[in-house]
Scaffold this active site. Structure first.
Site, PDB file in Angstrom:
ATOM      1  N   CYS A 254       0.831  -1.207   0.000  1.00 19.74           N
ATOM      2  CA  CYS A 254       0.000   0.000   0.000  1.00 19.74           C
ATOM      3  C   CYS A 254       0.866   1.257   0.000  1.00 19.74           C
ATOM      4  O   CYS A 254       0.664   2.166  -0.805  1.00 19.74           O
ATOM      5  CB  CYS A 254      -0.924  -0.005   1.207  1.00 19.74           C
ATOM      6  SG  CYS A 254      -1.978   1.456   1.327  1.00 19.74           S
ATOM      7  N   CYS A 351      -5.905  -3.885   7.651  1.00 24.04           N
ATOM      8  CA  CYS A 351      -7.049  -2.992   7.813  1.00 24.04           C
ATOM      9  C   CYS A 351      -8.292  -3.448   7.057  1.00 24.04           C
ATOM     10  O   CYS A 351      -9.406  -3.224   7.516  1.00 24.04           O
ATOM     11  CB  CYS A 351      -6.666  -1.571   7.387  1.00 24.04           C
ATOM     12  SG  CYS A 351      -6.358  -1.363   5.615  1.00 24.04           S
TER      13      CYS A 351
END
Length: 514
Positions: A254, A351
């Site tokens: 990410c 997440c």
């Protein structure tokens, strides 16, 4: 959809939370209800944002016309209680003619003050409207990601705000040094099956927390829609990695491919040269003056590993305001400033995965249903059965489901044959790594000691040598073994506390005879 003017006398939704007589609305609310500003439909708006739920009767839609860096016109449509309608009118009055920064500063508190100070039972109106305005601005800016944007101002810095305490304090520290700070929050993809409380930085709740924190600091706040970029660049890579028998690190992916690229694009639209985050890391420059990630002062919180794959142009503009602090100091600073995120709970898991961990997530989203296969030892002897190779990663000890005279560990997986290979701990020992793709951040002095880390929380290992195999492949030799270096994980190379190179583990090698 039309303008909802019902409940002026405190009936219907205006009675929520009250017992007995309902107190009257402030005069400012009545003024906006009798002569609403910007009520009605707008032809061909440049941006639209909506918040609320028709199921509970309160829905607000904000429509904006934008040109020349200003809101040229603002209109609204509303159904619901008087506080929502009045707040929408107050928002349109503020927005007409406002600069984009002024629009990004529009907060629930400001609207509530405009309405004369509503009590807790009626604040949902300003909350809905501020959210609808933020969503309209989110749509407008997100559609322009990648555009040239404004001239970049050296004093302006875009701070990535996740809704947590670290990014909040990072923004505050920069603001307190006189920097022109704007907060940026990315709306990310989350597993639809995950409970709201489990979505961490991907949740709508944390987006609102980030916005409230920025406004409490008195800085503009922008949300960017990065849902599809995150899904394609991070979630799909995560799914593909496990399907192929690798153990990817989605946080490293990410940061390296999505988060900082989107932050840079948002910064360009906002005219910010600088970029900052709440990561515990530092920027250090080597002898040649090149910027490199360096370890934070708080060794227990150091997150330099997670930033290993950032490109050099990003490092040139990047700041880490928390690099010289420890976590307890950050909490104290947040509490002292009464920031909304002061006591926010830290996320400990991936997440976007949600309830049950990564295995159920893969079964829900990657079609990796239960699939019985063999567990074998390193000699190929079948010693047990498993329900899917993707449920195992190299180095794993718990959950294998085998009884043996000595502890057994996963030493490999074979996706093609749906096999899991196990063995004693000594068979995990890795003395050499092949990193591909790999990135170099600074020069490595071969005559001086260096360290290698193969997990975020893994021990630092003494390195022996690093040899480039080609432009984006490194061969790394170790002076002490790494236990369970799994393909797909990230390996980082440090010298004098600086991150000089990193890469994805593509292969490992046992000790060779000399």
């Amino acid at each position: 959809m039309g303008i909802g003017m019902r409940d002026r006398r405190g009936e219907g939704c205006g009675r929520r939370g009250y017992r007995g007589r309902v107190p009257p609305y402030p005069q400012a609310v009545l003024d906006h209800l009798s002569a609403p500003v910007g009520a009605g439909e707008m032809d061909a708006p440049d941006a639209v944002g909506e918040s609320g739920s028709q199921s509970c009767g309160d829905v607000v839609r904000i429509q904006l016309r934008i040109a020349g860096g200003r809101i040229r016109e603002a209109r609204f449509l509303a159904f619901g209680c008087p506080s929502a309608t009045a707040a929408a009118s107050a928002a349109c009055a503020r927005l007409a003619g406002a600069t984009m920064d002024q629009a990004l500063l529009l907060s629930t508190e400001a609207l509530n003050a405009d309405l004369g100070g509503l009590d807790a039972h009626r604040r949902h109106g300003p909350e809905l409207v501020s959210d609808a305005v933020a969503r309209a601005l989110e749509a407008w800016y997100s559609a322009r990601l990648g555009a040239v944007g404004l001239p970049l101002a050296g004093n302006r810095v875009a701070v990535a705000m996740s809704g947590g305490v670290d990014s909040a304090v990072a923004a505050m520290r920069l603001r307190d040094t006189g920097r022109d700070v704007v907060g940026v929050t990315m709306r990310l993809w989350h597993d639809p099956a995950a409970l709201a409380a489990e979505r961490s930085c991907c949740s709508p709740e944390t987006v609102r927390m980030a916005r409230d924190t920025a406004h409490a600091l008195g800085i503009p706040h922008l949300t960017i829609d990065a849902v599809e970029a995150f899904r394609r660049g991070v979630v799909e890579d995560f799914i593909a990695g496990y399907a192929e028998g690798r153990t990817p690190n989605p946080c490293v992916t990410c940061n390296g491919t999505v988060r900082f690229r989107v932050l840079g694009q948002a910064a360009a639209l906002l005219g910010a040269y600088g970029m900052a985050t709440g990561h515990y890391a530092r920027i250090a420059r080597g002898a040649a003056g090149r910027p490199a990630i360096a370890r934070a002062a708080d060794g227990g919180k150091d997150q330099s590993y997670m930033l290993a794959m950032l490109a050099r142009p990003v490092l040139e503009r990047l700041e880490f305001p928390l690099g010289d602090l420890v976590k307890d100091e950050v909490r104290e600073l947040a509490r002292g400033a009464a920031l909304p995120a002061a006591d926010a709970v830290e996320s400990q898991e991936i997440c976007f995965v949600g309830q049950g961990g990564y295995a159920p997530f893969l079964e829900r989203n990657a079609g990796l249903g239960p699939r019985p296969g063999e567990i074998v030892d390193t000699g190929g002897r079948v010693v047990g059965e498993h329900s899917g190779y993707w449920r195992f990663t190299v180095g794993q000890r718990r959950g294998i489901g085998l009884a043996a005279p000595e502890p057994l560990y996963v030493v490999g997986t074979d996706a093609a044959r749906n096999r899991v290979v196990v063995g004693p701990r000594e068979e995990l020992a890795t003395w050499g790594l092949t990193l591909h793709p790999a990135v170099g951040h600074d020069a490595l002095d071969p005559l001086r000691p260096f360290e290698v880390r193969v997990r975020y929380r893994g021990a630092a290992l003494r390195g022996r040598g690093v040899v480039p195999a080609d432009d984006d492949t490194l061969l790394v030799d170790l002076d002490e073994p790494a236990d369970g270096a799994a393909p797909g994980q990230t390996a980082t190379i440090y010298q004098d506390g600086r991150l000089v190179a990193a890469g994805t583990i593509a292969g490992s090698r046992p000790r060779t005879m000399e």
